[in-house]
Design an enzyme around this catalytic site. Sequence first.
Site, PDB file in Angstrom:
ATOM      1  N   GLU A  51     111.965  88.844  89.450  1.00 45.39           N
ATOM      2  CA  GLU A  51     112.145  87.970  90.604  1.00 45.39           C
ATOM      3  C   GLU A  51     113.619  87.684  90.906  1.00 45.39           C
ATOM      4  O   GLU A  51     113.987  87.490  92.066  1.00 45.39           O
ATOM      5  CB  GLU A  51     111.394  86.647  90.404  1.00 45.39           C
ATOM      6  CG  GLU A  51     109.877  86.773  90.443  1.00 45.39           C
ATOM      7  CD  GLU A  51     109.270  87.104  89.083  1.00 45.39           C
ATOM      8  OE1 GLU A  51     110.039  87.402  88.130  1.00 45.39           O
ATOM      9  OE2 GLU A  51     108.036  87.063  88.962  1.00 45.39           O
ATOM     10  N   LYS A 163      98.469  77.121  95.925  1.00 41.16           N
ATOM     11  CA  LYS A 163      97.551  78.241  96.135  1.00 41.16           C
ATOM     12  C   LYS A 163      96.467  77.931  97.168  1.00 41.16           C
ATOM     13  O   LYS A 163      96.176  78.744  98.047  1.00 41.16           O
ATOM     14  CB  LYS A 163      96.890  78.608  94.807  1.00 41.16           C
ATOM     15  CG  LYS A 163      95.899  79.755  94.953  1.00 41.16           C
ATOM     16  CD  LYS A 163      95.287  80.134  93.618  1.00 41.16           C
ATOM     17  CE  LYS A 163      94.450  81.392  93.788  1.00 41.16           C
ATOM     18  NZ  LYS A 163      93.840  81.817  92.523  1.00 41.16           N
TER      19      LYS A 163
END
Lengths: 564, 198
Positions: A51, A163
């Site tokens: 990342e 989420k």
Amino acid sequence: MSKISGADIVLRCLQELGVDTLFGYPGGVVLPLYDRFPQYPDINHILVRHEQAAGHAADGYARASGKLGVALATSGPGATNLVTAITNAHMDSVPTLFITGNVTRSLLGKDGFQEADITGITMPTVKHNYLVMRPDDLAYAFKEAAYIATTGRPGAVHIDIPKDVFIEEAEFSWPETINVRGYNPPSTAEQDSIQQAAEIIDQSERPLIFAGHGIILSDAADDLRKFAEKSGTPVVNTLLGLGSIAPDHVLSYGMMGMHGSYWANHAASNADVIIGLGMRMDDRALGRFEDMNPTAKIIHVDIDPAEHQKNLETHVPIVGNVCDVLKQLTNTVQKATHPDWLSWIDDLRIGHRASMSVPEGPELTAQYAIARIADYIGTESVLCTGVGQHQMWSAQFGAISRPRQFITSGGLGTMGFEVPAAMGAQAACPDRSVWTICGDGGFQMTFQEIGTMVDAKLPVRMAIMNNCYLGMVRQWQELFYDQNLVDVDISQPDFLKIAEAYGIKGIRVDNQEDVDAAIEEAEATEGPVLIDFRVVRQDNVWPMVPAGAALSETIESAEESGMS
Amino acid sequence: MKVSRNGSRQTIAALVEDRPGVLTRVASLFRRRGYNIESLAVGTTDEQGVSRMTIVVEGTSEVGDQVAKQLDKLIDVINAAVLDSTESIERELALIKVMARPDQRREILDVVEIFRASVVDLSVSSLIIQITAANETIEALTDNLRPYGILEMVRTGAIALVRGEDTTQVVEFEDDELRRFHMESGRIPTGQLPHLSD
């Protein structure tokens, strides 16, 4: 209006923002978003290997193109891996948007699997951040975030999305306007301050411009040239300001600062008026603040008023966008020339050229290799670097001539930036040749991204300046720690085998004579390509202003530093 | 107010968005830049969604200017300004619990009267004194009470307004939708969350 999922809203937002490329890495909580990528073929998701690299790639993409750079990561470790890249982009005022997923709303604050308080973590290193708790709020958040990232003093903005917000449905409507009442980026400056500055400039005998990254960020290179030409003012650059004026321009005197030229640093110490343009009076550029030039009148143009008077007392602080302010100043100042002042600096340049030249001799030096690369690839290419000696030599010998040609980590000084940033620059500029000058230390921090380059067909040319040392650290140990070399002599893997493992071409260069052929071969090869330049082990960057010294105390050689 | 603009304390008034995280952002900025907060008072304003912070920092007027500019850089800070001590009214509330034997009460009440403070609680051996005044006056009162024995005290931190018709700022109107977004983003929505299986 029909409802769509939060994931679809995010992707529609990216479309509305004109984002066609993002760098990311999937994981649990962002799966609802990844699930929808195939439905948006106009958004190119480049899958990285770590990342941090996604963040640096977004950063390099933004620096090379001037467009918003976007990176995406999952919650917890994915998000924390972005932190270095976020800090790096923000420190150098690069317009970037970082998107992370988080655990579902009902688990937030409950230490669920892969939960990190990432908005809490990024808060001090971003321009602004959001934790979006309702899908109806996503469109607002994205429009506002992009506006904040790209306007005023650009910077990093972060959006965190739980989420279940990706899953819950809401109506999508792209807000027509946004209203951020706590944020009013300035454009033109108040005429009073322009008038005051112009009077000082008109009366000056030895004016000097410090041109910084702001010139490039606000596309003000033409305005800079016109102002310098009308007022007859010579220009020196900060590291990130390189490219704001061509080095062959008659008023261009190159880089100032810790590894700037003797003449640029002495011009800074001897000017009677200093005009700082889009630069933040950083310690690496200015040396010891109080002795930089205590008698000069200082005019400081910055879009961020908090930079005024932060490090250096300024006589005329001007708040405004440097491209607008330069037009105002050019219209207000009188036409002038300063032949005596220019010839004073020219004399210094002639007398001290040696300390800013490629060392003579038969050995293969990094300076020689970088100068040959710069000469061969020309100014239409992009030159990236990592951090350390090779970075300073690239600044000195890279012949940086146009804005966005040079991509380097200035403020944060992030080793390992070179490979992923170049990857981002290549994605932004598919038609340009992108070279990255790597340190052998920094390369080993992020070279896993060669895999990304292979998959995404990003033909970056990587040139490792391999001296088998953490060179800049060794230089400091030699100069300031009594030559007590500790943990700088690092072993190297066989870099050609790494190239081979990734299925790309690798070239080794041990001699000066082979340099040109290697560069030519790398340019001719469908990249990515890696060149391992085995340069001399013991070499230091000169000139140098030791940390805490004044610019007038620039040292030009090892002998002068008292080190034999 | 006796503190001059160049004194060692600076009072900063900041209008901030009333939203999650704003106090963290401000506190984080002070920590990061190494500014020393002497007091910080936050309260609502008559504008819905807008709070006002009054922050007193140690330092010169240059420090005060830097703090105000750094605060203003925060998106959630609508505006921030250093208040000129001669041009503004600054007040602080303090409650002071002081030991007071019955034979000392009269003396203490004289002090209270001189300072235009008031007694808000009385027990056999103690008093709680309330005072609303500028910082220096409160310091002077506590100096005078100390010989009797201060058991504990609490201060609110200073709040301040500019004198006259001038105001520190005009706040732009925010429509309901936008205000809801700003006030609620980062907060868990009220009511039942929709049940979403993976």
